[in-house]
Design a protein around this motif. Structure first.
Motif: not given
Length: 390
Positions: A298-303, A374-375
């Motif tokens: 999820a963090r990868r996709d956000l980045a 994520e924040a």
């Protein structure tokens, strides 16, 4: 005082140096967010910690066998057998002080002065220095962002000489997150075996590969060619156990014996009660790893969503690990002409610690770890953009 010539050619670890600078600024009261160190932000699983505590309470604090506790070596063999059908026995495994010592031992055991090691780039910062400490010669085979940071057989062959002895592979990769698929890995491994090279496969991120990609281990090649292949792994990344220093190796029994000689004269056994925790990790199920993998994805996709909006920045999708490695060189200026200067500016102006791509062999890039919530990740990337595009 005279320092040895072999050390004079080495540079300190860039990742640890950046982290040290970030900690120094924090101590001065400055707000710093570090996206520099390859360390999961999750706690070590409770059942692993409890096993370690019990070992201490039981007085399990004495010297132990250099290659590792028998029950841990059996658990390591079972890991390779369960996940990759390796058909390994305890004698084919060894426990080391992190994956780093496993690699160091291997280079010391395999290389003679002047032997060349092919290292696909970008590469983990410690690979070339460890080769040099074994009096070998690191030969970098570069891959670009446009090639998804993956080398081909043709590129490897172009860099091979009569002195080439070892091929070092790292998939998924630190710093790029690139992971070779089965066809790519089989082609490279088949070429290396045919040319008589020894293959070291660093698979420390094997549990952090994101579907639809799948981890392709060289365990199957080890099973067929045990005298030409070995696999390095460990618990630092998959179980958030970086400080525990538990690495391990799958190799031919004779190579394990040679590495045991080296370790016996350097560090002796790995911390005994930490090994008991490692047994618990490998035998306690991988549900916690599945949870961490989902969070990292999820963090990868956000980045990627954020960085993908940056103009004239190329960032291949990482299939594993927890890094992105964007090519930002089109935004270099006279004031910021390279990745090191950019990372210094980001640390001082934005309060964000990153590692320059030059440390990994590609000055066009910067490494961003998304092993934070994520924040924090969103805020840090916004700060990076403000400096990059000012």
């Amino acid at each position: 005082m005279n320092i040895s010539d072999r050390l004079k050619q080495l540079k300190p670890s860039a990742t640890l140096a950046v982290n040290a600078k970030a900690l120094e600024l924090k101590a001065q009261g400055k707000e710093i967010v570090s996206l520099a160190v390859g360390e999961p932000d999750f706690p070590t699983p409770e059942y692993v910690r409890e096993a370690c505590k019990k070992a201490i309470d039981d007085g399990f604090t004495r010297y132990a066998a250099v290659p590792g506790l028998p029950d841990l070596r059996e658990a390591v063999a079972a890991y390779f057998n369960t996940f990759y059908n390796a058909y390994a026995a305890m004698e084919n495994t060894m426990v080391t002080n992190g994956g780093k010592q496993a690699l160091y031992n291997l280079f010391q055991a395999l290389l003679n002065p002047g032997d060349e090691v092919l290292i696909p780039g970008p590469y983990w910062v410690s690979y070339p220095p460890m080769v040099q400490l074994a009096e070998g010669v690191p030969v970098v085979v570069p891959a670009t962002a446009d090639a998804a940071f993956k080398v081909t057989v043709e590129q490897l062959e172009a860099h091979r000489t009569e002195k080439t002895r070892v091929l070092l592979l790292n998939s998924p990769s630190n710093p790029t997150g690139a992971a070779y698929n089965k066809a790519q890995m089989d082609a490279i491994a088949g070429w290396a075996i045919e040319k008589g090279l020894f293959i070291i496969s660093d698979e420390i991120y094997d549990q952090l590969v994101y579907a639809p990609a799948e981890h392709v281990s060289l365990c199957s090649w080890w099973t067929r060619y045990p005298e030409q292949v070995c696999v390095v792994n460990g618990l630092a990344k998959s179980f958030a156990m970086t400080g525990w220093r538990i690495g391990y190796v799958l190799a031919h029994a004779d190579l394990i014996k040679a590495m045991t000689k080296i370790q016996g004269q350097s560090t002796s056994n790995v911390c005994t009660f930490a090994q008991k925790g490692a047994v618990a990790a490998l035998s306690g199920g991988f549900a916690v790893v599945d949870e961490m993998r989902a969070a990292f994805r999820a963090r990868r996709d956000l980045a990627l969503k954020i960085v993908g909006s940056w103009p004239e920045v190329v960032c291949p999708v990482p299939e594993g690990a927890f890094y992105i490695f964007p090519d930002v060189h089109r935004h270099y200026t006279k004031a910021i002409p390279d990745s090191a200067t950019l990372c210094t500016a980001l640390l001082e102006e934005a309060g964000v610690a990153l590692v320059p791509g030059a440390a990994f062999g590609d000055d066009n890039c910067i490494r961003i770890s998304y092993a934070v919530d994520e924040a924090t990740l969103t805020s840090a990337l916004d700060k990076i953009a403000k400096v990059l595009f000012k």
